[in-house]
Write a protein that holds these residues in place. Structure first.
Motif, PDB file in Angstrom:
ATOM      1  N   THR A   6      19.553  78.930  18.326  1.00  0.00           N
ATOM      2  CA  THR A   6      20.200  77.983  19.227  1.00  0.00           C
ATOM      3  C   THR A   6      21.312  78.695  19.980  1.00  0.00           C
ATOM      4  OG1 THR A   6      21.772  77.264  17.540  1.00  0.00           O
ATOM      5  CG2 THR A   6      19.738  75.980  17.764  1.00  0.00           C
ATOM      6  N   LYS A  33      31.332  68.805  28.463  1.00  0.00           N
ATOM      7  CA  LYS A  33      30.030  68.489  27.877  1.00  0.00           C
ATOM      8  C   LYS A  33      29.535  69.747  27.167  1.00  0.00           C
ATOM      9  CE  LYS A  33      25.336  67.455  29.504  1.00  0.00           C
ATOM     10  NZ  LYS A  33      24.562  67.110  30.707  1.00  0.00           N
ATOM     11  N   VAL A  35      26.372  71.363  25.223  1.00  0.00           N
ATOM     12  CA  VAL A  35      24.933  71.226  25.005  1.00  0.00           C
ATOM     13  C   VAL A  35      24.464  72.392  24.142  1.00  0.00           C
ATOM     14  CG1 VAL A  35      22.670  71.091  26.112  1.00  0.00           C
ATOM     15  CG2 VAL A  35      24.661  70.112  27.251  1.00  0.00           C
ATOM     16  N   THR A  36      23.757  72.078  23.064  1.00  0.00           N
ATOM     17  CA  THR A  36      23.150  73.094  22.214  1.00  0.00           C
ATOM     18  C   THR A  36      21.649  73.095  22.492  1.00  0.00           C
ATOM     19  OG1 THR A  36      24.820  72.715  20.519  1.00  0.00           O
ATOM     20  CG2 THR A  36      22.843  73.890  19.843  1.00  0.00           C
ATOM     21  N   LYS A  37      21.127  74.250  22.871  1.00  0.00           N
ATOM     22  CA  LYS A  37      19.706  74.354  23.224  1.00  0.00           C
ATOM     23  C   LYS A  37      18.963  75.259  22.243  1.00  0.00           C
ATOM     24  CE  LYS A  37      20.207  73.511  28.133  1.00  0.00           C
ATOM     25  NZ  LYS A  37      19.857  73.956  29.489  1.00  0.00           N
ATOM     26  N   PRO A  47      17.226  70.955  24.997  1.00  0.00           N
ATOM     27  CA  PRO A  47      18.489  70.620  24.322  1.00  0.00           C
ATOM     28  C   PRO A  47      18.243  69.998  22.956  1.00  0.00           C
ATOM     29  CG  PRO A  47      18.078  69.107  26.136  1.00  0.00           C
ATOM     30  CD  PRO A  47      17.001  70.135  26.179  1.00  0.00           C
ATOM     31  N   VAL A  48      19.039  70.419  21.983  1.00  0.00           N
ATOM     32  CA  VAL A  48      18.969  69.877  20.635  1.00  0.00           C
ATOM     33  C   VAL A  48      20.039  68.807  20.452  1.00  0.00           C
ATOM     34  CG1 VAL A  48      19.170  70.439  18.186  1.00  0.00           C
ATOM     35  CG2 VAL A  48      18.060  72.040  19.738  1.00  0.00           C
ATOM     36  N   SER A  49      21.237  69.053  20.997  1.00  0.00           N
ATOM     37  CA  SER A  49      22.307  68.058  20.912  1.00  0.00           C
ATOM     38  C   SER A  49      23.200  68.158  22.143  1.00  0.00           C
ATOM     39  CB  SER A  49      23.142  68.247  19.648  1.00  0.00           C
ATOM     40  OG  SER A  49      23.977  69.375  19.768  1.00  0.00           O
ATOM     41  N   THR A  50      23.806  67.012  22.487  1.00  0.00           N
ATOM     42  CA  THR A  50      24.749  66.931  23.595  1.00  0.00           C
ATOM     43  C   THR A  50      25.954  66.146  23.123  1.00  0.00           C
ATOM     44  OG1 THR A  50      22.934  66.958  25.191  1.00  0.00           O
ATOM     45  CG2 THR A  50      25.059  66.183  25.981  1.00  0.00           C
ATOM     46  N   LYS A  51      27.140  66.710  23.299  1.00  0.00           N
ATOM     47  CA  LYS A  51      28.381  66.057  22.885  1.00  0.00           C
ATOM     48  C   LYS A  51      29.388  66.124  24.016  1.00  0.00           C
ATOM     49  CE  LYS A  51      27.600  67.349  18.113  1.00  0.00           C
ATOM     50  NZ  LYS A  51      28.035  68.139  16.975  1.00  0.00           N
ATOM     51  N   ARG A  64      36.631  63.233  20.926  1.00  0.00           N
ATOM     52  CA  ARG A  64      35.223  63.054  21.263  1.00  0.00           C
ATOM     53  C   ARG A  64      35.026  61.693  21.914  1.00  0.00           C
ATOM     54  NH1 ARG A  64      31.215  64.912  16.651  1.00  0.00           N
ATOM     55  NH2 ARG A  64      29.795  64.289  18.304  1.00  0.00           N
ATOM     56  N   SER A  66      31.866  59.019  23.786  1.00  0.00           N
ATOM     57  CA  SER A  66      30.429  58.767  23.870  1.00  0.00           C
ATOM     58  C   SER A  66      29.920  59.131  25.262  1.00  0.00           C
ATOM     59  CB  SER A  66      30.140  57.295  23.579  1.00  0.00           C
ATOM     60  OG  SER A  66      30.640  56.489  24.628  1.00  0.00           O
TER      61      SER A  66
END
Length: 103
Positions: A6, A33, A35-37, A47-51, A64, A66
């Protein structure tokens, strides 16, 4: 042999003037933002997660938020800080400076 893993990406979406919930100062906050890809052979695929998070430039506190709150804050930044119900709730954090001082 298969090489996978990742990789994280950080995007700065906007800079807003908000009242910090940590220090209570009206200051600039960056809306970010992360983003973990997933990557295969060093090529990012999906993308695996977006925060989303805001960070106070005065004290460095990070909060953090939403995806919906991030969209509202980004729209607020595009409108020049005018209008809209503001940002995330809780402890006054994310409230626009103009709304905090109205009586």
């Amino acid at each position: 042999m298969i090489i996978f893993g990742t990789k994280g990406y950080l995007y700065q979406l906007a800079i807003l003037t908000l009242v910090c919930g940590q220090c209570g100062n009206p200051s600039a906050h960056t809306l970010r933002k992360r983003v973990t890809k997933f990557s295969l052979f060093f090529v990012p695929l999906f993308p695996v997660s977006t925060k989303y998070a805001t960070q106070c430039t005065f004290c460095g506190a990070e909060q953090r938020v939403s995806a919906e709150q991030a969209e509202q804050l980004q729209a607020q930044a595009l409108n020049g800080g005018q209008g809209g119900p503001g940002g995330p709730g809780g402890q006054g954090y994310g409230q626009p400076q103009q709304q905090r001082y109205q009586g």
